[in-house]
Design a protein around this motif. Structure first.
Motif, PDB file in Angstrom:
ATOM      1  N   THR A   1       0.840  -1.198   0.000  1.00 38.54           N
ATOM      2  CA  THR A   1       0.000   0.000   0.000  1.00 38.54           C
ATOM      3  C   THR A   1       0.873   1.245   0.000  1.00 38.54           C
ATOM      4  OG1 THR A   1      -0.125   0.147   2.396  1.00 38.54           O
ATOM      5  CG2 THR A   1      -1.791  -1.203   1.293  1.00 38.54           C
ATOM      6  N   ILE A   2       0.247   2.406  -0.186  1.00 38.54           N
ATOM      7  CA  ILE A   2       1.003   3.657  -0.180  1.00 38.54           C
ATOM      8  C   ILE A   2       1.561   3.967   1.204  1.00 38.54           C
ATOM      9  CG2 ILE A   2      -0.133   4.692  -2.171  1.00 38.54           C
ATOM     10  CD1 ILE A   2      -1.958   6.191  -0.268  1.00 38.54           C
ATOM     11  N   GLY A   3       1.013   3.318   2.223  1.00 40.80           N
ATOM     12  CA  GLY A   3       1.532   3.484   3.580  1.00 40.80           C
ATOM     13  C   GLY A   3       2.653   2.520   3.903  1.00 40.80           C
ATOM     14  N   GLY A   4       2.969   1.593   2.996  1.00 38.22           N
ATOM     15  CA  GLY A   4       4.062   0.660   3.198  1.00 38.22           C
ATOM     16  C   GLY A   4       3.635  -0.682   3.765  1.00 38.22           C
ATOM     17  N   LEU A   5       2.341  -0.940   3.851  1.00 43.90           N
ATOM     18  CA  LEU A   5       1.835  -2.192   4.395  1.00 43.90           C
ATOM     19  C   LEU A   5       1.884  -3.274   3.320  1.00 43.90           C
ATOM     20  CD1 LEU A   5       0.305  -3.325   6.949  1.00 43.90           C
ATOM     21  CD2 LEU A   5      -1.735  -3.041   5.573  1.00 43.90           C
ATOM     22  N   HIS A   6       2.454  -4.428   3.647  1.00 34.40           N
ATOM     23  CA  HIS A   6       2.533  -5.554   2.728  1.00 34.40           C
ATOM     24  C   HIS A   6       1.402  -6.519   3.043  1.00 34.40           C
ATOM     25  CE1 HIS A   6       6.767  -4.903   1.232  1.00 34.40           C
ATOM     26  NE2 HIS A   6       6.651  -4.005   2.191  1.00 34.40           N
ATOM     27  N   GLY A   7       0.737  -7.009   2.008  1.00 36.10           N
ATOM     28  CA  GLY A   7      -0.340  -7.955   2.237  1.00 36.10           C
ATOM     29  C   GLY A   7      -0.710  -8.697   0.973  1.00 36.10           C
ATOM     30  N   THR A   8      -1.648  -9.642   1.136  1.00 37.98           N
ATOM     31  CA  THR A   8      -2.142 -10.451   0.024  1.00 37.98           C
ATOM     32  C   THR A   8      -3.627 -10.145  -0.156  1.00 37.98           C
ATOM     33  OG1 THR A   8      -0.596 -12.188   0.635  1.00 37.98           O
ATOM     34  CG2 THR A   8      -2.379 -12.803  -0.850  1.00 37.98           C
ATOM     35  N   ILE A   9      -4.044  -9.979  -1.392  1.00 37.37           N
ATOM     36  CA  ILE A   9      -5.437  -9.649  -1.675  1.00 37.37           C
ATOM     37  C   ILE A   9      -6.313 -10.868  -1.399  1.00 37.37           C
ATOM     38  CG2 ILE A   9      -7.086  -8.991  -3.452  1.00 37.37           C
ATOM     39  CD1 ILE A   9      -4.863  -7.400  -4.798  1.00 37.37           C
ATOM     40  N   MET A  10      -7.310 -10.685  -0.535  1.00 31.93           N
ATOM     41  CA  MET A  10      -8.269 -11.749  -0.219  1.00 31.93           C
ATOM     42  C   MET A  10      -9.573 -11.545  -0.996  1.00 31.93           C
ATOM     43  SD  MET A  10      -6.564 -13.650   1.665  1.00 31.93           S
ATOM     44  CE  MET A  10      -7.813 -14.805   2.128  1.00 31.93           C
ATOM     45  N   GLU A  11     -10.043 -10.292  -1.063  1.00 34.06           N
ATOM     46  CA  GLU A  11     -11.252  -9.954  -1.801  1.00 34.06           C
ATOM     47  C   GLU A  11     -10.976  -8.661  -2.545  1.00 34.06           C
ATOM     48  OE1 GLU A  11     -14.645  -9.657   0.767  1.00 34.06           O
ATOM     49  OE2 GLU A  11     -13.889 -11.249   2.063  1.00 34.06           O
TER      50      GLU A  11
ATOM     51  N   LEU B   1      -7.128  -6.864   2.273  1.00 30.72           N
ATOM     52  CA  LEU B   1      -5.795  -7.472   2.326  1.00 30.72           C
ATOM     53  C   LEU B   1      -5.643  -8.326   3.573  1.00 30.72           C
ATOM     54  CD1 LEU B   1      -3.472  -4.474   1.378  1.00 30.72           C
ATOM     55  CD2 LEU B   1      -4.390  -6.237  -0.110  1.00 30.72           C
ATOM     56  N   ARG B   2      -4.994  -9.476   3.417  1.00 31.95           N
ATOM     57  CA  ARG B   2      -4.618 -10.303   4.561  1.00 31.95           C
ATOM     58  C   ARG B   2      -3.177  -9.946   4.900  1.00 31.95           C
ATOM     59  NH1 ARG B   2      -4.027 -16.337   3.463  1.00 31.95           N
ATOM     60  NH2 ARG B   2      -2.039 -15.556   2.771  1.00 31.95           N
ATOM     61  N   VAL B   3      -2.987  -9.419   6.097  1.00 32.20           N
ATOM     62  CA  VAL B   3      -1.664  -8.991   6.517  1.00 32.20           C
ATOM     63  C   VAL B   3      -0.903 -10.147   7.156  1.00 32.20           C
ATOM     64  CG1 VAL B   3      -0.397  -7.338   7.933  1.00 32.20           C
ATOM     65  CG2 VAL B   3      -2.522  -6.658   6.845  1.00 32.20           C
ATOM     66  N   ASN B   4      -1.568 -10.883   8.055  1.00 32.57           N
ATOM     67  CA  ASN B   4      -0.991 -12.105   8.605  1.00 32.57           C
ATOM     68  C   ASN B   4      -2.108 -13.154   8.632  1.00 32.57           C
ATOM     69  OD1 ASN B   4      -2.534 -11.488  10.864  1.00 32.57           O
ATOM     70  ND2 ASN B   4      -0.808 -10.668  12.010  1.00 32.57           N
ATOM     71  N   ASP B   5      -1.971 -14.209   9.385  1.00 34.31           N
ATOM     72  CA  ASP B   5      -2.951 -15.297   9.337  1.00 34.31           C
ATOM     73  C   ASP B   5      -4.352 -14.877   9.749  1.00 34.31           C
ATOM     74  OD1 ASP B   5      -1.035 -17.012   8.420  1.00 34.31           O
ATOM     75  OD2 ASP B   5      -0.479 -17.716  10.424  1.00 34.31           O
ATOM     76  N   VAL B   6      -4.492 -13.915  10.653  1.00 35.21           N
ATOM     77  CA  VAL B   6      -5.821 -13.545  11.146  1.00 35.21           C
ATOM     78  C   VAL B   6      -6.239 -12.127  10.799  1.00 35.21           C
ATOM     79  CG1 VAL B   6      -6.238 -15.107  13.074  1.00 35.21           C
ATOM     80  CG2 VAL B   6      -4.675 -13.195  13.354  1.00 35.21           C
ATOM     81  N   THR B   7      -5.335 -11.248  10.488  1.00 33.61           N
ATOM     82  CA  THR B   7      -5.655  -9.841  10.279  1.00 33.61           C
ATOM     83  C   THR B   7      -6.011  -9.565   8.831  1.00 33.61           C
ATOM     84  OG1 THR B   7      -4.059  -9.296  12.005  1.00 33.61           O
ATOM     85  CG2 THR B   7      -4.838  -7.496  10.635  1.00 33.61           C
ATOM     86  N   LYS B   8      -7.209  -8.995   8.640  1.00 25.61           N
ATOM     87  CA  LYS B   8      -7.647  -8.556   7.322  1.00 25.61           C
ATOM     88  C   LYS B   8      -7.958  -7.070   7.410  1.00 25.61           C
ATOM     89  CE  LYS B   8      -9.655 -12.920   5.853  1.00 25.61           C
ATOM     90  NZ  LYS B   8     -10.885 -13.602   5.446  1.00 25.61           N
TER      91      LYS B   8
END
Length: 111
Positions: free
Chosen positions: A61-71, A79-86
């Motif tokens: 993201t523009i804020g520097g957050l890395h994640g995987t698109i879930m929806e 975005l899924r950031v870790n196993d439980v955080t969306k």
């Protein structure tokens, strides 16, 4: 005195106007090729990247957050950031998309 000022300006009026306009036109052309055109290319690349996003892509993201698109919808991305955080973001908040192939190659090369 007023008549003298208008009479003095009349003979070179047409040539003087052209001499004043061509530097402005030249500056516009330079600004177009140095500033406007590259910015338009960047905007087109960013828009095509945002349109090509799909579920499972890894993004930053523009804020520097890395994640995987879930929806993903037209304007919202979850975005899924870790196993439980969306986390939910606007699609325009995505800065970069990391290709799946590149991410899997990095994991293999680290092993």
């Amino acid at each position: 005195m007023f008549q003298f000022a208008t009479a003095a300006a009349a003979p070179g009026g047409a040539g003087g106007l052209f001499q004043m306009i061509w530097p402005l036109a030249l500056m516009f052309v330079i600004f177009y090729f140095l500033l406007i055109r590259p910015n338009q290319k960047k905007q087109k690349q960013r828009q095509s990247m945002l349109q090509a996003l799909k579920k499972g892509d890894k993004v930053i993201t523009i804020g520097g957050l890395h994640g995987t698109i879930m929806e993903i919808t037209d304007d919202v991305v979850v975005l899924r950031v870790n196993d439980v955080t969306k986390l939910t973001f606007d699609r325009s908040a995505i800065s970069n998309a990391i290709a799946k192939d590149t991410a899997s190659e990095e994991v293999v090369s680290k092993s």
